[in-house]
Design a protein around this motif. Structure first.
Motif, PDB file in Angstrom:
ATOM      1  N   UNK A 244       0.689  -0.865   0.173  1.00 22.44           N
ATOM      2  CA  UNK A 244      -0.214  -0.111  -0.297  1.00 22.44           C
ATOM      3  C   UNK A 244       1.298   1.105   0.505  1.00 22.44           C
ATOM      4  N   UNK A 245       0.708   2.253  -0.849  1.00 18.14           N
ATOM      5  CA  UNK A 245       1.292   3.040  -0.636  1.00 18.14           C
ATOM      6  C   UNK A 245       2.662   3.229  -1.767  1.00 18.14           C
ATOM      7  N   UNK A 246       2.384   2.036  -2.273  1.00 11.06           N
ATOM      8  CA  UNK A 246       4.493   1.862  -2.866  1.00 11.06           C
ATOM      9  C   UNK A 246       4.448   2.662  -4.123  1.00 11.06           C
ATOM     10  N   UNK A 247       4.996   2.912  -4.772  1.00 11.80           N
ATOM     11  CA  UNK A 247       5.311   3.634  -6.225  1.00 11.80           C
ATOM     12  C   UNK A 247       5.939   2.416  -7.234  1.00 11.80           C
ATOM     13  N   UNK A 248       5.040   1.210  -6.581  1.00 10.25           N
ATOM     14  CA  UNK A 248       5.870   0.246  -7.400  1.00 10.25           C
ATOM     15  C   UNK A 248       5.004  -1.311  -7.710  1.00 10.25           C
ATOM     16  N   UNK A 249       4.917  -2.319  -8.309  1.00  8.22           N
ATOM     17  CA  UNK A 249       3.982  -3.042  -8.171  1.00  8.22           C
ATOM     18  C   UNK A 249       4.832  -3.720  -9.261  1.00  8.22           C
ATOM     19  N   UNK A 250       4.395  -5.623  -8.830  1.00  6.49           N
ATOM     20  CA  UNK A 250       5.455  -6.407  -9.590  1.00  6.49           C
ATOM     21  C   UNK A 250       4.371  -7.959  -9.670  1.00  6.49           C
TER      22      UNK A 250
ATOM     23  N   UNK B  33      15.328  12.884  -5.138  1.00  2.56           N
ATOM     24  CA  UNK B  33      16.268  11.688  -4.658  1.00  2.56           C
ATOM     25  C   UNK B  33      15.333  10.228  -4.640  1.00  2.56           C
ATOM     26  N   UNK B  34      15.609   8.727  -4.381  1.00  2.00           N
ATOM     27  CA  UNK B  34      15.475   7.761  -4.835  1.00  2.00           C
ATOM     28  C   UNK B  34      14.704   7.727  -3.899  1.00  2.00           C
ATOM     29  N   UNK B  35      13.407   6.589  -4.829  1.00  2.00           N
ATOM     30  CA  UNK B  35      12.105   5.643  -4.690  1.00  2.00           C
ATOM     31  C   UNK B  35      12.983   4.235  -4.703  1.00  2.00           C
ATOM     32  N   UNK B  36      11.872   3.899  -4.255  1.00  2.98           N
ATOM     33  CA  UNK B  36      12.061   2.675  -4.423  1.00  2.98           C
ATOM     34  C   UNK B  36      10.784   1.950  -3.699  1.00  2.98           C
ATOM     35  N   UNK B  37      10.993   0.371  -3.797  1.00  7.46           N
ATOM     36  CA  UNK B  37       9.715  -0.531  -3.193  1.00  7.46           C
ATOM     37  C   UNK B  37      10.796  -1.745  -3.253  1.00  7.46           C
ATOM     38  N   UNK B  38      10.788  -2.736  -2.358  1.00  8.98           N
ATOM     39  CA  UNK B  38      11.306  -4.240  -2.482  1.00  8.98           C
ATOM     40  C   UNK B  38      10.004  -5.177  -2.952  1.00  8.98           C
ATOM     41  N   UNK B  39      10.168  -6.347  -3.337  1.00 11.17           N
ATOM     42  CA  UNK B  39       9.265  -7.402  -2.888  1.00 11.17           C
ATOM     43  C   UNK B  39       9.530  -8.545  -3.211  1.00 11.17           C
ATOM     44  N   UNK B  40       9.373  -9.301  -2.606  1.00 11.52           N
ATOM     45  CA  UNK B  40       9.048 -11.402  -2.220  1.00 11.52           C
ATOM     46  C   UNK B  40       8.602 -11.754  -3.303  1.00 11.52           C
ATOM     47  N   UNK B  41       8.773 -12.728  -4.323  1.00 11.38           N
ATOM     48  CA  UNK B  41       9.161 -12.864  -5.534  1.00 11.38           C
ATOM     49  C   UNK B  41       8.550 -14.473  -4.725  1.00 11.38           C
ATOM     50  N   UNK B  42       7.877 -15.013  -4.652  1.00 11.13           N
ATOM     51  CA  UNK B  42       7.497 -16.087  -4.547  1.00 11.13           C
ATOM     52  C   UNK B  42       7.811 -17.533  -4.833  1.00 11.13           C
ATOM     53  N   UNK B  43       8.739 -18.826  -4.980  1.00  9.25           N
ATOM     54  CA  UNK B  43       8.964 -20.080  -6.136  1.00  9.25           C
ATOM     55  C   UNK B  43       8.213 -20.811  -4.974  1.00  9.25           C
ATOM     56  N   UNK B  44       7.816 -21.684  -5.473  1.00 10.62           N
ATOM     57  CA  UNK B  44       7.626 -23.333  -4.872  1.00 10.62           C
ATOM     58  C   UNK B  44       7.930 -23.703  -5.811  1.00 10.62           C
ATOM     59  N   UNK B  45       9.224 -24.740  -5.081  1.00  9.57           N
ATOM     60  CA  UNK B  45       9.781 -25.962  -5.816  1.00  9.57           C
ATOM     61  C   UNK B  45       9.663 -26.779  -5.032  1.00  9.57           C
ATOM     62  N   UNK B  46       8.866 -28.080  -5.701  1.00  7.75           N
ATOM     63  CA  UNK B  46       8.703 -29.030  -5.351  1.00  7.75           C
ATOM     64  C   UNK B  46       7.189 -29.336  -4.636  1.00  7.75           C
ATOM     65  N   UNK B  47       7.513 -30.410  -3.699  1.00  5.43           N
ATOM     66  CA  UNK B  47       5.683 -30.013  -2.715  1.00  5.43           C
ATOM     67  C   UNK B  47       6.145 -30.227  -1.569  1.00  5.43           C
ATOM     68  N   UNK B  48       7.499 -29.700  -1.058  1.00  3.07           N
ATOM     69  CA  UNK B  48       7.978 -29.508   0.323  1.00  3.07           C
ATOM     70  C   UNK B  48       7.465 -27.955   0.803  1.00  3.07           C
ATOM     71  N   UNK B  49       6.876 -28.466   1.770  1.00  2.50           N
ATOM     72  CA  UNK B  49       6.699 -26.783   2.117  1.00  2.50           C
ATOM     73  C   UNK B  49       7.816 -26.002   2.942  1.00  2.50           C
ATOM     74  N   UNK B  50       7.444 -24.901   3.218  1.00  2.00           N
ATOM     75  CA  UNK B  50       8.994 -24.589   3.956  1.00  2.00           C
ATOM     76  C   UNK B  50       9.188 -24.660   5.761  1.00  2.00           C
ATOM     77  N   UNK B  51      10.735 -24.530   5.352  1.00  2.00           N
ATOM     78  CA  UNK B  51      10.901 -25.118   6.742  1.00  2.00           C
ATOM     79  C   UNK B  51      10.891 -23.689   7.463  1.00  2.00           C
TER      80      UNK B  51
END
Length: 194
Positions: free
Chosen positions: A59-65, A154-172
């Protein structure tokens, strides 16, 4: 009272509402006129030829991915991720950089740059980019994507985490410290130095 007389006002009200809805002014109706407001960020589904797996926007961030996996992520095999980076800052050039927090979980493909600087095409406020990673284990992995624009203030930035599901194992999940009770009987986690 006659049943017909009771339903007639309701039918007339519904007819009037549907007539008003069809008369709503949506702007220019000339052939070829663009009905999309110029400053609105494009919805990933509205971009021609796109069908993305998800969109991340704070919310309010200048970027979406918006992101889409090309193929199935498999341990040891490169997987490419299509990215659509949308900016609310107009058509300024955007610097997109990638980071992996856990090198034992995933690494970049040898030809993948860690950062690119791209300008949106004329009359667009988004850029398309692909990034290729190589998963090193199964589970839920994350690729951090940062987008930034240099402005006069100045610089305006946003950081986002893209989830990548590898195989059927859940998060550890790693447990840190010990679960104990405090003086009030509430459960707390006490961190111990290693």
């Amino acid at each position: 009272m006659n049943p017909m007389k009771r339903t007639l006002p309701l039918a007339l009200a519904l007819l009037a509402c549907s007539g008003l809805a069809s008369c709503k002014d949506d702007g220019p109706s000339a052939a070829g006129a663009d009905s999309t407001p110029a400053n609105d960020a494009p919805d990933a589904s509205a971009v021609p030829g796109s069908s993305y797996d998800g969109t991340i926007a704070k919310p309010g961030a200048p970027f979406s991915v918006s992101y889409k996996m090309i193929g199935t992520p498999i341990v040891g095999s490169p997987v490419t991720i299509d990215l659509l980076v949308t900016s609310t800052l107009g058509s300024e050039p955007v610097t997109v950089s990638y980071r992996i927090n856990d090198a034992s979980a995933m690494m970049f493909h040898e030809a993948q740059p860690a950062q690119v600087r791209l300008a949106p095409a004329a009359n667009e406020d988004f850029i398309r980019q692909q990034v290729t990673v190589v998963p090193q284990r199964e589970g839920r992995l994350y690729l951090n994507v940062a987008a930034s624009v240099e402005t006069e203030s100045g610089s305006v930035s946003s950081m986002m985490a893209i989830p990548i599901q590898v195989g059927s194992a859940g998060r550890k999940l790693e447990e840190n410290g010990e679960l104990q009770l405090d003086d009030d009987g509430e459960a707390v986690r006490v961190l111990t130095p290693e």
